[in-house]
Design a protein around this motif. Structure first.
Motif, PDB file in Angstrom:
ATOM      1  N   UNK A 759      -1.733   6.994  -3.915  1.00  0.00           N
ATOM      2  CA  UNK A 759      -1.523   5.656  -3.392  1.00  0.00           C
ATOM      3  C   UNK A 759      -2.651   4.741  -3.824  1.00  0.00           C
ATOM      4  N   UNK A 760      -2.406   3.415  -3.770  1.00  0.00           N
ATOM      5  CA  UNK A 760      -3.499   2.478  -4.077  1.00  0.00           C
ATOM      6  C   UNK A 760      -4.645   2.648  -3.094  1.00  0.00           C
ATOM      7  N   UNK A 761      -5.862   2.312  -3.503  1.00  0.00           N
ATOM      8  CA  UNK A 761      -7.033   2.503  -2.608  1.00  0.00           C
ATOM      9  C   UNK A 761      -6.930   1.728  -1.300  1.00  0.00           C
ATOM     10  N   UNK A 763      -4.244   1.117   0.384  1.00  0.00           N
ATOM     11  CA  UNK A 763      -3.067   1.495   1.172  1.00  0.00           C
ATOM     12  C   UNK A 763      -3.501   2.203   2.456  1.00  0.00           C
ATOM     13  N   UNK A 764      -2.753   2.018   3.541  1.00  0.00           N
ATOM     14  CA  UNK A 764      -3.102   2.720   4.793  1.00  0.00           C
ATOM     15  C   UNK A 764      -2.930   4.231   4.635  1.00  0.00           C
ATOM     16  N   UNK A 765      -3.685   4.973   5.417  1.00  0.00           N
ATOM     17  CA  UNK A 765      -3.648   6.431   5.297  1.00  0.00           C
ATOM     18  C   UNK A 765      -2.253   6.949   5.648  1.00  0.00           C
ATOM     19  N   UNK A 766      -1.778   7.955   4.901  1.00  0.00           N
ATOM     20  CA  UNK A 766      -0.427   8.481   5.145  1.00  0.00           C
ATOM     21  C   UNK A 766      -0.380   9.352   6.405  1.00  0.00           C
ATOM     22  N   UNK A 767       0.806   9.513   6.911  1.00  0.00           N
ATOM     23  CA  UNK A 767       1.038  10.375   8.075  1.00  0.00           C
ATOM     24  C   UNK A 767       1.761  11.621   7.593  1.00  0.00           C
ATOM     25  N   UNK A 768       1.075  12.751   7.658  1.00  0.00           N
ATOM     26  CA  UNK A 768       1.627  14.002   7.141  1.00  0.00           C
ATOM     27  C   UNK A 768       2.309  14.769   8.280  1.00  0.00           C
ATOM     28  N   UNK A 769       3.606  15.004   8.126  1.00  0.00           N
ATOM     29  CA  UNK A 769       4.386  15.630   9.185  1.00  0.00           C
ATOM     30  C   UNK A 769       5.113  16.885   8.698  1.00  0.00           C
TER      31      UNK A 769
END
Length: 836
Positions: A759-761, A763-769
């Motif tokens: 992701x771009x720098x 970008x908000x942190x992803x949610x890993x599910x």
């Protein structure tokens, strides 16, 4: 590009949310509707202005309890052991609520068994590392046996108390003990030296209401006083019973066995096995039985035992947190219920196996036997019957049965089958009227009217005035010379050659007392057959075992006396020659009553093996197994000719419970593609993608649908199946991440893959599910025959099954879809499987 044209049907049992409260019997109050909101899992019931919370004994935390601040130390275990051993940040540990179920949903048996295997594997691995962990593993291994011990002790003690209290209140309708109002009639006269042989149940210490009010027991006025007091107490007890049920525990009504069967199949009805239900059912069961209504306490005792088991499960972590393990305990508790109801521990185990349980592994068989043994021992220690015996109707017949008597025994089986089929159709028709008309809105009035009619018609006839258990005991009785019962009103023998051998009596001609008793029994038979139809299913605890047995016992006794007189006056007939000579004890009417009781109970419930075992445990008549088997099988075959459903299965279908009957055969030639949804006219299937959706998009999808879960695919353009995630787990995980992880916003990417995409720098942190996703959901191909699919649902207890073609997701089949399909095949309304 593959295009989805159907509406995703993974709502599973969420469609049942529009039900009338299932635990409250058919036709209960209209206020029992579950709100359609998904953000609150509490079940609040509003009755007569009082709001009651039945979630105090719930086994899973509701969505809105705010319990997310606490973390469990256990790791998230993937489905079927295929997920990573560690859930990536931010869900490092298991979030409270993940892996649990909402009310009126079906559990995922495979996930629950997988969780238990992972838990057991972890305990075993730790036990090799330290002595403390080894002791913990030993305690864990024996916790099941300890739980069974507690269930047996608690259920046995409650059953003993119910028996004693019901006996006391039943006798109170006839009079009062001067030594102490807490003594029943038998105990009041137990030590009296002033009883006579002819009136052994009369003593100066026991006074009828007429004697207490008018000072005399002779004449028309005292009779009317006793009559009115009998009706008064019957109305009072029934009013208290229905009022307590309505005000405090709506789930306490009825038999409970249809709901127990549904719960054991994996369905969740919160509060049905809670502490309020236990308390109110115990109290109102005593009141309902004492009121004289045509009902028994045996079915409700199964419900009481299951409530005890469910409450005690909260003391043990592995049963509190695992729905499948808890259902093993409930299966054993059902055996305990029959054990304490009849004093039949072996029959109780077989009853649970044959009639109630959906999943019954071998270890559950052993534990059921142990729990039933403990419960029977506890009941025997309390000795509620006062005869130092565990059996309810001890019989001691002196004459063996003859092969010729198989014909009348089979005739009783035919009667039992016809009565069972008639009763089921009539009772279901009446319950349907109760559900669909204004009658269901006035349960108190209905109970009072039926109780008043029952008392009004029952009192003049001594055989309907006495309780069901007393009646059956009287009918099973084998007459002796010193017996003062009307049923033993034979003409006395004129010479010693007619007195028979040993303790047995030779067949004798009927006297006036017996003829009077037969007329009364014939009227009692008609009364019981009719009134039981209207009583079963009312808003009070009501069992069906004793009323059904009473109908059969009356019919059997009438036939037995007829055969006895036929043999007495026609010794020379071919069928009696060689085994029935003058002066011999040829026919035992009490045996016919016992066989008739088994036949009628078998016709109503369709039990076979367990019923025969219960009957010989109940009576101690081990040598009469063959007559019992012949009558029971005949009654089942005859009743099955009119419909294969027993009374409990019929009530399950009437109430719309999501229950797949394991005994039915699927004979249609349809395929999975014919049953699955989406259909051609439906909207596109609602799915989640592996990497391409944001938190806001996922939340929007969840809010716009009411499905209980979503398939996860690679992408909308490439609908290759990746896994399946449950709605509840998704909501809880997102809500927890928003509260505990910085940077999770609506624009955050939701990732179900093992590695997050670049992701771009900024970008908000992803949610890993990925950790909450089932990586190996059950799938079938579109050409899988439906008979195989139905077997998979039955034997694995599935909630849903995904349909694929060459790895591409086509649709989904839920348990509700299966039930609708079966209803269509049977020419029933497919919407009937929804709670009305």
């Amino acid at each position: 590009m593959f295009h989805f044209r159907t509406k995703y049907a993974a709502d599973d049992e969420r469609g049942f949310e529009r039900m009338e409260n299932p635990g409250y019997c058919p036709g209960s109050f209209d206020s029992f509707h579950r709100p359609p909101s998904d953000d609150d899992d509490d079940e609040m019931v509003d009755i007569a202005g009082a709001t009651l919370d039945f979630t105090s004994t719930d086994d899973v935390p509701p969505l809105s309890t705010g319990g997310y601040e606490e973390y469990s130390s256990s790791r998230v275990a993937g489905m079927n052991g295929n997920s990573p051993s560690k859930l990536v940040d931010p869900l490092e540990d298991l979030v409270p609520g993940v892996g649990t179920y909402e009310d009126f949903n079906t559990i995922d048996w495979v996930r629950e068994k997988s969780k238990d295997r992972d838990r057991h594997r972890e305990i075993t691995n730790k036990s090799r590392q330290s002595t403390v962990a080894l002791l913990h593993s030993v305690v864990d291994a024996f916790s099941g046996w300890l739980l069974m011990l507690l269930v047996g002790l608690m259920s046995g003690a409650l059953a003993g108390g119910i028996d004693i209290a019901a006996h006391w209140l039943t006798d109170m309708k006839g009079g009062l003990c001067l030594k102490g109002f807490w003594f029943n009639h038998e105990h009041c006269c137990w030590t009296s030296n002033e009883t006579t042989f002819q009136e052994r149940d009369q003593c100066p210490q026991w006074k009828s209401w007429a004697e207490l009010i008018t000072g005399t027991s002779e004449g028309a006025f005292p009779y009317i006083v006793n009559y009115m007091m009998y009706i008064f107490w019957a109305l009072l007890f029934s009013f208290l019973a229905v009022t307590l049920v309505r005000a405090f525990a709506p789930y306490a009504c009825g038999s409970g066995i249809p709901e127990i069967k549904t719960i054991l199949s994996g369905f969740i009805i919160r509060g049905y096995l809670g502490k309020w239900t236990l308390i109110i059912k115990t109290i109102t069961l005593v009141l309902a039985v004492s009121s004289g209504l045509s009902l028994g306490k045996e079915g409700p005792l199964v419900h009481v035992a299951c409530c005890c088991a469910n409450i005690l499960c909260h003391l043990f972590t592995k049963y509190r947190k695992n729905e499948a393990k808890r259902r093993e305990v409930l299966s054993a508790a059902a055996a305990v219920g029959v054990s304490v109801a009849f004093g039949a521990p072996i029959g109780g185990v077989l009853f649970s196996l044959e009639e109630v349980s959906y999943y019954f592994p071998l270890k559950t068989l052993w534990r059921s036997f142990f729990a039933a043994l403990v419960a029977a021992f506890t009941l025997r220690s309390i000795n509620p019957f006062g005869n130092s015996r565990l059996v309810l109707f001890y019989v001691e017949f002196h004459a063996p049965w003859h092969l010729v008597e198989l014909a009348p025994f089979i005739l009783l089986g035919i009667f039992g089958g016809l009565w069972g089929a008639l009763f089921i159709k009539a009772n279901i028709a009446w319950c349907r009227i109760r559900k669909t008309t204004c009658l269901g809105r006035y349960p108190v009035i209905e109970v009072l009217v039926v109780a008043a009619l029952t008392a009004l018609l029952a009192y003049p006839n001594s055989y309907t005035r006495m309780s069901g258990s007393e009646l059956i005991s009287e009918l099973f009785n084998d007459c002796s010379l010193l017996d003062s019962s009307q049923l033993c009103g034979y003409k006395q023998p004129t010479n010693t050659s007619e007195t028979g051998v040993g303790n047995s009596l030779a067949d004798r001609p009927a006297g006036e007392g017996l003829y009077t008793a037969l007329w009364q029994l014939a009227l009692a038979l008609l009364f019981k057959m009719v009134i039981t139809i209207f009583t079963f299913g009312m808003k009070v605890p009501s069992g069906l075992f004793i009323p059904s047995m009473a109908v059969g016992a009356i019919a059997g006794r009438l036939l037995g006396v007829g055969m006895e007189q036929l043999a007495y006056y026609n010794h020379e007939w071919l069928i009696f020659k060689g085994w029935c000579s003058p002066g011999a004890d040829c026919i035992t009417p009490g045996l016919y009553a016992m066989v008739g009781a088994a036949a009628c109970l078998g016709g109503v419930t369709r039990m076979t093996v367990s019923l025969v075992v219960i009957m010989f445990e109940l009576t101690g008549g081990l040598e009469y197994i063959v007559p019992l088997m012949a009558a029971t099988m005949t009654s089942k075959w005859v009743a099955d000719a009119f419909g294969r459903e027993g009374i409990y299965e019929a009530h399950i279908r009437l109430n719309g419970y999501p229950f797949l009957e394991p005994k039915e055969e699927f004979e249609h030639s349809s395929l999975a593609v014919d049953v699955m949804r989406p259909r051609r006219s439906d909207p596109a299937l609602a799915v989640l993608t592996q990497e391409g959706m944001t938190v806001g998009e996922v939340e929007s999808l969840v809010e716009s649908t009411h499905y209980s879960g979503f398939p996860v695919v690679v992408s909308q353009e490439s609908p290759r199946l990746v896994g399946f995630v449950f709605r509840r787990d998704l909501l809880i995980s997102i809500d927890n991440a928003r509260k505990r992880q910085e940077g999770v916003v609506s624009a955050s990417l939701v990732v179900f893959s093992e590695h997050a995409p670049s992701q771009p720098p900024d970008a908000p942190s992803p949610l890993r599910l990925r950790g909450i996703m089932d990586l190996s959901p059950f799938t079938v191909t579109d050409h899988t025959p439906m008979d195989i699919t139905v077997d998979i649902f039955r034997k694995l207890g599935l909630r849903q099954c995904l349909v694929t073609h060459n790895g591409r997701l086509l649709g989904i089949i839920t348990k509700k879809d299966i039930l609708k399909h079966l209803a269509q095949i049977a020419n029933r309304d497919p919407e009937s499987i929804l709670f009305n």
